[in-house]
Design a protein around this motif. Structure first.
Motif, PDB file in Angstrom:
ATOM      1  N   VAL A  11      24.100  48.194  29.683  1.00  0.00           N
ATOM      2  CA  VAL A  11      24.105  46.654  29.223  1.00  0.00           C
ATOM      3  C   VAL A  11      22.841  46.158  29.752  1.00  0.00           C
ATOM      4  N   ASP A  12      22.345  46.436  30.987  1.00  0.00           N
ATOM      5  CA  ASP A  12      21.223  45.805  31.396  1.00  0.00           C
ATOM      6  C   ASP A  12      19.858  46.011  30.171  1.00  0.00           C
ATOM      7  N   GLN A  13      19.877  47.146  29.754  1.00  0.00           N
ATOM      8  CA  GLN A  13      18.704  47.496  28.973  1.00  0.00           C
ATOM      9  C   GLN A  13      18.845  46.672  27.669  1.00  0.00           C
ATOM     10  N   ARG A  14      19.929  46.352  27.377  1.00  0.00           N
ATOM     11  CA  ARG A  14      20.312  45.609  26.026  1.00  0.00           C
ATOM     12  C   ARG A  14      20.333  44.222  25.836  1.00  0.00           C
ATOM     13  N   CYS A  15      20.272  43.677  27.018  1.00  0.00           N
ATOM     14  CA  CYS A  15      20.346  42.104  27.274  1.00  0.00           C
ATOM     15  C   CYS A  15      19.012  41.534  27.019  1.00  0.00           C
ATOM     16  N   ASN A  16      19.083  40.376  26.613  1.00  0.00           N
ATOM     17  CA  ASN A  16      17.555  39.454  26.436  1.00  0.00           C
ATOM     18  C   ASN A  16      17.539  38.860  28.064  1.00  0.00           C
ATOM     19  N   GLU A  19      20.607  36.753  29.084  1.00  0.00           N
ATOM     20  CA  GLU A  19      21.665  37.331  29.011  1.00  0.00           C
ATOM     21  C   GLU A  19      21.813  38.160  30.219  1.00  0.00           C
ATOM     22  N   ARG A  20      20.425  38.781  30.644  1.00  0.00           N
ATOM     23  CA  ARG A  20      20.333  39.376  31.852  1.00  0.00           C
ATOM     24  C   ARG A  20      20.707  38.496  33.219  1.00  0.00           C
ATOM     25  N   ARG A  21      20.325  37.358  33.261  1.00  0.00           N
ATOM     26  CA  ARG A  21      20.654  36.640  34.311  1.00  0.00           C
ATOM     27  C   ARG A  21      22.106  36.437  34.510  1.00  0.00           C
ATOM     28  N   VAL A  22      22.915  36.240  33.365  1.00  0.00           N
ATOM     29  CA  VAL A  22      24.310  36.205  33.444  1.00  0.00           C
ATOM     30  C   VAL A  22      24.968  37.278  33.884  1.00  0.00           C
ATOM     31  N   LEU A  23      24.341  38.692  33.390  1.00  0.00           N
ATOM     32  CA  LEU A  23      24.774  39.907  33.792  1.00  0.00           C
ATOM     33  C   LEU A  23      24.785  39.961  35.171  1.00  0.00           C
TER      34      LEU A  23
END
Length: 628
Positions: A11-16, A19-23
């Motif tokens: 998921v981390d690789q796919r996030c912008n 989105e990564r901050r939210v993740l």
């Protein structure tokens, strides 16, 4: 930390960036029992919110994430947002309205499931659990929108800002903000079956239908109540995580009978088909034709086209011989020696380059324990070296062909070019069988599973003993006839009673050690007016799985299949003259574990296997009686 069925690193690789901050904040703050999915199609219309959060005490929350800057936002209404971009001004849908629409579609869908709504009282027909939606503006801080009309379009109780994503935010404070996005608030703790039913509605690709029902539709008929899933009809979380995180390269899954190996293969093939080109398709290989036909039918029912090809290994070899006009000896066609020669011809053609390697974007091998070493070595040459996408499914306890049983203890994947180290998963939880059926199968096969669980290297072959998922049912029964016709009459009576009780004929299979045992069974079933398809029929080539009929097939051909009612008939013929008792027990174990609900065994004489079954039944019955 929450569970991410897609794999956190994936998921981390796919996030912008936004989105990564939210993740990272979800990972840091959510409890272990929360599930989080990122950017996956959900529901029958394949809507795609940025995050779906499922908490057992909170419910379902859908999040849209926007990394807009204050200078980017020009104006907004409840339906649309105007943005200043390098391309000029553009208009997009209001993300809060989007999230609401996605959520309400799911609410309407799940309200059609009686198990997820209140059955009586003031809230009759309403969902048992809360739901909500919201937008995360991962770049905006409170100061950016202070003194503007931002809150009139994006109310504070439905929005998270960059301030809420900081590491300094207390976990409890983040919980209050996140769960404050819920539109409906009331106490309810989801049970595990309720959680899995929600997953069934969210992700149609995780649905697992009984083998007689090949409808993997996407639920376009929104007016009809959805099928009611049980443990057998939706992947468990381990299966989902394995299926979603299978990346490129070589992958090996060891799994006991009934743990969902083939289900994962079907999911994986469907996923790969979306990116496959017609000139470089996905190839699925099996050993027996019945399983190949079954997988092919399941894939076509899911809408997968010919970009996925399903073949038996020898069927694929014949395709190569025909396509490239390779010379194979004509004498003894169909014999064991001829099949050996067939494989050798294809292998030489691949080694010399006469037949090009890397023809397939991916290769998936089911029941790989039935494959000879040479076949597995050959298989690695078939995959495009750019993808190296190879999935191997394996269960040594189900190796029912003698040439495999003799050597498997000395086998490792590295010896055939399969890179298994660090790329191996193990499935142990058996969902297919009731506790009673599994207990009998394990009791009869106890000597085969000695050493199960021993620590081995990743590229060696473990014996995986299945663990029961706890589903209960009837104790298996043993029918003893005075003759072949008497046994057949007893079997036909049992099948007719099950059908009269509402069980579809397609949900019933009768398994025999050899085809010659099927004739009296066929006569007895026909006398009762029961439609059937039999492998012993002179013109038989393959089953028509759409035809409502009892299936008569050999124990070997039943591998990889399952039916609610399974009858294993003619036990007095086991072991056959040329096989050992342990070989017969291994084959019987495979046959017994085809039954998802009810298992019946029958014989009309004595043999070592009949006595083993009789003794095992008594021990299993006593054990369950002690449990109460």
């Amino acid at each position: 930390m929450a569970l991410f069925p897609q794999g956190l690193s994936h998921v981390d690789q796919r996030c912008n960036a936004g989105e990564r901050r939210v993740l990272h904040q979800l990972r840091r703050c959510l409890d272990d029992d929360c599930l989080v999915w990122h950017d996956l199609p959900i529901g029958p219309r394949a809507r795609q919110p940025d995050f779906v959060v499922l908490g057992p005490r909170q419910g379902v929350l859908l999040l849209e994430v926007k990394d807009w800057k204050r200078s980017t936002l020009v104006g907004a209404t409840r339906d649309a947002v105007e943005l200043a971009t390098p391309r000029g001004r553009v208009t997009q849908a209001n993300p809060l309205r989007q999230a609401r629409d996605y959520a309400m579609e799911l609410v309407h869908l799940m309200q059609a499931d009686p198990a997820l709504v209140h059955g009586e009282g003031h809230f009759r027909g309403k969902l048992l659990f809360p739901y909500g939606w919201g937008v995360v503006f991962s770049h905006l801080v409170a100061a950016d929108v202070q003194g503007t009309d931002f809150g009139s379009i994006f109310p504070a109780h439905q929005v998270l800002l960059r301030d809420d994503l900081e590491e300094a935010v207390e976990v409890a404070d983040f919980h209050r903000r996140l769960w404050g996005l819920f539109t409906v608030h009331y106490p309810h703790t989801l049970t595990l079956p309720q959680r899995d039913r929600i997953r069934w509605h969210l992700f149609p690709e995780l649905r697992v239908q009984p083998q007689s029902a090949l409808d993997f539709g996407d639920g376009d008929d929104a007016g009809a109540p959805p099928l009611l899933p049980s443990l057998l009809e939706v992947m468990d979380l381990q299966q989902e995580q394995i299926a979603r995180t299978l990346g490129e390269g070589h992958r090996v899954i060891h799994g006991a009978a009934g743990t969902g190996k083939t289900m994962i293969l079907v999911y994986r093939a469907q996923h790969l088909a979306a990116a496959a080109r017609p000139e470089q398709p996905v190839l699925v290989l099996c050993f027996n034709r019945t399983l190949a036909d079954r997988i092919d039918a399941q894939l076509r029912a899911r809408g997968v086209d010919e970009r996925v090809q399903v073949r038996t290994f020898h069927g694929w070899c014949k395709d190569v011989v025909d396509s490239y006009q390779l010379a194979v000896p004509r004498d003894g066609a169909g014999s064991a020696d001829w099949f050996v020669a067939l494989v050798q011809v294809v292998e030489r053609a691949l080694e010399t380059g006469f037949v090009p390697g890397g023809q397939y974007s991916a290769l998936l091998i089911d029941e790989a324990h039935d494959f000879d070493d040479a076949w597995l070595r050959l298989a690695t040459r078939l995959v495009d070296p750019d993808t190296r996408s190879l999935l191997v499914l394996y269960d040594d306890a189900q190796s029912i062909y003698r040439h495999q049983q003799r050597k498997r203890r000395k086998f490792n994947f590295a010896s055939v070019g399969i890179e298994a180290r660090g790329r191996t998963s193990v499935l142990r939880l058996n969902y297919r069988n009731t506790a009673e059926v599994l207990a009998l199968a394990l009791q009869c096969a106890r000597s085969l599973l000695e050493g199960a669980g021993d620590a081995l290297a990743d590229d060696e072959i473990p014996l995986v003993q299945p663990a029961s998922a706890g589903r209960r049912g009837a104790l298996p029964t043993l029918l003893i006839g005075r003759s072949a016709d008497d046994e057949a009459a007893l079997v036909a009576e049992r099948v007719a009673a099950a059908h009269a009780g509402g069980l579809a004929l397609s949900d019933i299979a009768v398994l025999c050690r050899a085809k010659y045992l099927m004739a009296p069974l066929e006569r007895a079933l026909r006398q009762r007016g029961l439609a059937l398809q039999s492998m012993s029929a002179q013109a038989f080539r393959r089953f028509d799985w759409a035809q409502p009929s009892v299936k008569l097939l050999t124990l070997h051909s039943a591998k990889g299949l399952e039916f609610p009612l399974v009858v294993v008939a003619g036990l007095q013929a086991m072991p056959m003259r040329d096989e050992s008792l342990e070989e017969a027990a291994r084959l019987l174990y495979v046959g017994m574990t085809r039954a998802t609900h009810e298992l019946v065994l029958s014989a009309h004489g004595r043999s070592a296997i009949v006595e083993r079954v009789r003794q095992a039944l008594a021990e299993v019955a006593a054990a369950f009686a002690r449990e109460g």
